[in-house]
Scaffold this active site. Structure first.
Site, PDB file in Angstrom:
ATOM      1  N   ILE A  22       0.810  -1.222   0.000  1.00 16.23           N
ATOM      2  CA  ILE A  22       0.000   0.000   0.000  1.00 16.23           C
ATOM      3  C   ILE A  22       0.850   1.282   0.000  1.00 16.23           C
ATOM      4  O   ILE A  22       0.302   2.387  -0.019  1.00 16.23           O
ATOM      5  CB  ILE A  22      -0.969   0.036   1.205  1.00 16.23           C
ATOM      6  CG1 ILE A  22      -0.205  -0.123   2.522  1.00 16.23           C
ATOM      7  CG2 ILE A  22      -2.036  -1.039   1.055  1.00 16.23           C
ATOM      8  CD1 ILE A  22      -1.103   0.028   3.752  1.00 16.23           C
ATOM      9  N   GLY A  23       2.171   1.145   0.031  1.00 18.55           N
ATOM     10  CA  GLY A  23       3.001   2.346   0.004  1.00 18.55           C
ATOM     11  C   GLY A  23       4.470   1.982   0.106  1.00 18.55           C
ATOM     12  O   GLY A  23       4.831   0.875   0.515  1.00 18.55           O
ATOM     13  N   GLU A  24       5.316   2.937  -0.281  1.00 15.32           N
ATOM     14  CA  GLU A  24       6.747   2.708  -0.152  1.00 15.32           C
ATOM     15  C   GLU A  24       7.480   4.040  -0.056  1.00 15.32           C
ATOM     16  O   GLU A  24       6.969   5.086  -0.452  1.00 15.32           O
ATOM     17  CB  GLU A  24       7.289   1.913  -1.340  1.00 15.32           C
ATOM     18  CG  GLU A  24       7.199   2.650  -2.672  1.00 15.32           C
ATOM     19  CD  GLU A  24       7.833   1.872  -3.812  1.00 15.32           C
ATOM     20  OE1 GLU A  24       7.392   2.042  -4.943  1.00 15.32           O
ATOM     21  OE2 GLU A  24       8.798   1.115  -3.557  1.00 15.32           O
ATOM     22  N   GLY A  25       8.662   3.966   0.550  1.00 14.53           N
ATOM     23  CA  GLY A  25       9.501   5.145   0.687  1.00 14.53           C
ATOM     24  C   GLY A  25      10.950   4.741   0.572  1.00 14.53           C
ATOM     25  O   GLY A  25      11.280   3.595   0.215  1.00 14.53           O
ATOM     26  N   ASP A 138      11.733  13.055  10.712  1.00 12.47           N
ATOM     27  CA  ASP A 138      11.221  12.931   9.339  1.00 12.47           C
ATOM     28  C   ASP A 138       9.747  13.325   9.293  1.00 12.47           C
ATOM     29  O   ASP A 138       8.910  12.625   8.720  1.00 12.47           O
ATOM     30  CB  ASP A 138      11.414  11.505   8.820  1.00 12.47           C
ATOM     31  CG  ASP A 138      11.315  11.431   7.286  1.00 12.47           C
ATOM     32  OD1 ASP A 138      11.056  10.332   6.765  1.00 12.47           O
ATOM     33  OD2 ASP A 138      11.490  12.481   6.627  1.00 12.47           O
TER      34      ASP A 138
END
Length: 909
Positions: A22-25, A138
């Site tokens: 559902i997401g990545e960084g 962050d």
């Protein structure tokens, strides 16, 4: 399950069923999963392999464990974490909704109250984390999730570990960005190791700017953005989005200050500025002040001796009054005093009635208790202390008042329940209480004057001001209090009370920090040196800051005079301080104090220092410090009656400080008045029962009087030396030497040499220890060992003398060493020169004469030695008969009838 590694699915299959990515960084990939045990949807964040390798499972678990302790409505909780088949992961709740990034990317601008609320809630989360010692590092819209109408902040705990890992491997080799360039603070962009929680505040300021403007303040490549954080002032948010309320714009732009010291100093401080904006589009940054009725400590309303025309008017009167120092024309009298004519009559009547009830207590006597720090950022405590100190300083300039020194009041609580007892202990009729709340660049101060015997308010006021206006409040309050007490102020006193110390807020902040730190010590050299640094910083920021020069001079001269920093550079700075203060503000009390300390402690010009302190005292009649300095100089000049008078006055103005009883005891001992000395020390011990230095001073009195039994009993009652060595070693060693026990002090002296630190202070410690060991070994009959120690002492002495602007200050050590190494004539010549240099210093003269007699006695000239002893016995600070009887130094004279006659003759005073 597209994009989900089969190995990860298998590794977590017994606990979680992974559904999809559902997401990545840059550091991790996030998967939606089902928690099989608890039957709930969760988000699993799996670190990228290179990040996991850099951290290692143990460090990862340590950081996540810390983050997992955070439980807060606006912090996304950590459910679980671990390592599975090489994957490092942690588990969080799955939040239905969008991220703040998605909300910002929508076309419509975000309403101001919504921006204020979101910033407030993120600040609330940060406050909780910072309290636990966790810096996020962050903060960005991707890590702020919108759950309904509220936010939750995610990813606490991992950024610090990643940053630390980057110190071992470069970010390039890790293949990740340490933080997000668009939101990095200048200190983070420059990899400053001193980075702290204020980096998060900067990042939140960027987020706020982006919510309002639709874009971050800086754009370009990652390197260009980082450079902009370091060097470029952002465009004002009011320009990027016209119409932003001033209060909200101020919150955002202050958070973006390049210097961390100029930002909001805590997330709580930022919250307090945001709170009034949550439900309004007003441009105001503060809600109106509402003053509640004063209440007594039993919870019942206090009787107000001065009428106040409505609670809301209280803040208005304060706003008018506090501007007095900045306005050429004086405000109305009732704005200054906070009274009406009828109220003034009531105050006078109350004053007269209390004066009759408190016979013997000056009705114009006053003590200013510590001001309560109401700021959410407890680091602002120094500011509350400084406000109290500055108000007290201005009151002390009014000769018609009796003002108790801060050292006597700082032991009490800000709002104690026993005002009558405190007033009685301090010998005053009136008490001032206050509170200070500093939020960013705004200050709220409440002050009240209370007649202690009746618990009646004589005057009360509340102020809401900007920090740039804070300099006026001390004089405004001092004037109002003096008026309420019907104290007469001369024109010169009024000018002193109203004087503004500096226009520079940062310089004033450094100055207040120095005052706060300096008030916590009498003879802790490290703290004194640290306080001195704050005054140096204040002067760097404002080279015309005369009050800062006066305090710098006090601490510079103290360190110089006591040999802690006795360098030509320090003496040169002392000269510069005195000349600058006199040039900037000739004939002011601060300038005379600066001159006095330079002459007294720097030049050994005691008469010059005395004359300068007397000029300062004329303007500071309530200053115990100046009175004490006069007493210190007068005892050196041999004016013992004047010294006693000034120190006794200082004690009355500072009755809760044990410093003055100790000072008086030393002067009593100088005149061989041993019972009076012990009585003074008992007074000090009653004030400070656990003060081991005072207890040791009392032991020294027994030793000077020659009562070894009493001294030994008192020494046995003190804690073991390894638990409390302060001040005890000298008394313990003297007691043992007098009893001819040389081994015990010899062992401790060896330890002292081993523990001596580097630098001049350590050299002085080693010098004393080696000299003492040489003396002890000589007494034991080990001449070769003694000579070796004296040679070591000389090796420490010579560099110190070469570096000292006045080598004669080291004359006693130099003379003793030369005599013990077979050069008594050189030692005597050294003392003769020192006697000329310090001819106006009675304690030094007495000390030099005693040492000269000892060298003569041991070098075979008993006639000259006894003649000097006769002189010493007749002068203050000279030798005592007990010392002649017990000290091994006098063993060569014991059989001489003339010496025996000295022991039988009544000692002079």
């Amino acid at each position: 399950m597209d994009n989900v590694p089969d190995r990860l699915v298998a590794a977590l299959a017994d606990r979680y069923r992974i559904e999809r990515e559902i997401g990545e960084g840059g550091t991790a990939i996030v998967y939606l999963a089902e928690d099989l045990k608890h039957q709930r949807r969760v988000a699993i964040k799996v670190l990228r392999p290179q990040v996991a390798a850099a951290l290692g499972p143990e460090r990862f678990e340590d950081e996540i464990r810390i983050a997992a302790r955070l439980h807060h409505p606006h912090i996304l909780q950590v459910f679980d974490s671990g390592e599975a088949d090489g994957f490092l992961y942690y588990v969080m709740p799955y939040v239905e909704g969008q991220s703040l990034r998605e909300r910002i990317q929508q076309a419509d601008p975000m309403p101001y109250p919504v921006v204020a609320r979101l910033l407030y809630e993120v600040a609330d989360a940060l406050a909780e984390a910072h309290k636990a010692g966790i810096v996020h590092r962050d903060i960005k819209p991707e890590n702020i999730l919108l759950a309904g109408k509220h936010v939750v902040v995610t990813d606490f705990g991992i950024a610090k570990a990643i940053s630390d890992a980057s110190e071992r491997k470069s970010s390039t080799s890790l293949g990740m960005a340490l933080g997000t360039p668009a939101y990095m603070s200048p200190e983070q962009a420059s990899s400053d190791p001193a980075l702290d929680h204020r980096a998060d505040i900067y990042a939140l300021g960027i987020v706020g700017y982006e919510m309002l403007a639709g874009h971050t303040p800086f754009s370009g490549s990652a390197q260009q953005v980082l450079t902009s954080h370091l060097t470029t002032k952002p465009e004002a948010i009011s320009v990027a989005r016209p119409g932003v309320p001033a209060g909200l714009a101020n919150v955002v732009m202050r958070a973006l200050a390049k210097d961390p010291a100029e930002r909001w100093q805590s997330a709580e401080a930022m919250q307090e500025q945001l709170e009034p904006l949550l439900n309004t589009t007003s441009n105001s940054g503060w809600t109106p002040t509402v003053a509640m009725p004063a209440t007594a400590r039993d919870g019942k309303p206090r009787t107000l001796a001065i009428g106040i025309a409505g609670a809301a008017a209280l803040g208005v009167v304060g706003l008018l009054a506090w501007n007095r120092m900045h306005t050429p024309a004086a405000p109305p009298a009732d704005a200054v005093a906070g009274t009406s004519a009828a109220a003034a009559d009531a105050a006078a009547a109350a004053s007269a009635a209390t004066a009759r009830a408190d016979a013997g207590i000056n009705p114009k006597s006053i003590a200013v208790l510590p001001f309560e720090n109401l700021s959410s950022d407890k680091d602002n405590a120094y500011f509350a202390e400084g406000i109290q100190d500055e108000i007290l300083t201005r009151l002390a300039k009014v000769g018609d008042l009796k003002v108790i020194s801060r050292t006597s009041t700082q032991r009490y609580a800000s709002q104690p329940d026993n005002l009558k007892e405190i007033a009685k202990a301090l010998g005053v009729a009136n008490i001032v209480e206050g509170s200070v709340q500093k939020v960013g660049d705004a200050v709220r101060i409440n002050v009240q004057l209370i007649r202690a015997n009746t618990d009646v308010h004589l005057w009360a006021e509340s102020y809401d001001r900007k920090l740039v206006d804070v300099f006026a409040i001390q004089s405004e309050v001092a004037t109002a209090i003096a008026t309420a007490l019907n104290a007469h102020m001369t024109d010169a006193e009024q000018q002193q009370v109203e004087r503004k110390p500096t226009q520079n807020a940062a310089a004033y902040s450094a100055y207040l920090k120095g005052l706060s730190l300096g008030s916590k010590t009498i003879a802790n050299w490290d703290l004194i040196a640290r306080a001195r640094d704050f005054f140096l910083e204040a002067i760097r920021l404002d080279p015309d800051f005369v009050e800062a020069y006066a305090h710098l001079q006090d601490y510079d001269s103290l360190l110089y005079f006591n040999g802690i920093d006795a360098t030509p550079a320090t003496l040169a700075r002392m000269k510069h301080s005195s000349e600058t203060a006199m040039r900037l503000r000739p004939d002011s009390s601060e300038a005379w104090i600066t001159v006095a300390f330079y002459k007294y402690r720097g030049l050994n010009d005691y008469q010059g220092g005395h004359d300068a302190f007397e000029k300062a005292l004329a303007q500071l009649p309530n200053d115990a410090r100046v009175l004490g300095a006069l007493g210190a100089i007068e005892r050196r000049l041999g004016k013992m009656d004047d010294a006693f008078a000034h120190v006794e006055r200082a004690e009355k103005l500072d009755p809760a400080s044990p410093l003055w009883p100790e000072f008086l005891s030393q002067m009593y001992v100088a005149q061989r008045q041993f019972p009076e000395a012990r009585a003074a020390l008992d007074r000090g011990l009653a004030l400070s029962p656990d003060d081991r230095l005072l207890a040791t001073e009392k032991i020294n009195v027994w030793l000077d009087e020659g009562d070894l039994q009493a001294a030994g009993k008192a020494l046995a009652a003190l804690p073991p030396m390894d638990k409390d060595p302060s001040g005890r070693d000298g008394a313990q060693s003297t007691y043992e030497v007098y009893r001819r026990d040389f081994d015990s002090p010899l062992a401790r002296a060896k330890v002292a040499v081993a523990k001596a630190e580097a630098g001049p202070k350590g050299a002085r410690d080693r010098l004393r220890a080696h000299s003492f060991m040489g003396f002890l070994l000589k007494m034991k009959g080990d001449r070769a060992g003694a000579d070796a120690q004296f040679r070591l002492a000389k090796s420490e002495l010579l560099p110190l003398m070469a570096a000292s602007p006045e080598p004669s200050q080291l004359a006693p050590q130099a003379a003793r060493i030369e005599a013990e190494l077979g050069n008594p004539k050189a030692g005597l010549a050294t003392l003769d020169h020192a006697l000329l240099v310090f001819k106006n210093d009675l304690p030094a003269t007495a000390s030099f004469l005693g040492l000269k007699a000892a060298i003569l006695a041991q070098s075979g000239d008993p006639t000259a030695a006894i003649a000097l002893l006769q002189r010493s016995l007749a002068m203050p600070y000279g030798i005592t008969q007990a010392q002649l009887r017990l000290d091994p130094d006098w063993d060569p004279l014991r059989k001489d009838p003339r010496f025996q006659a000295l022991l039988a003759k009544p000692a002079g005073k």
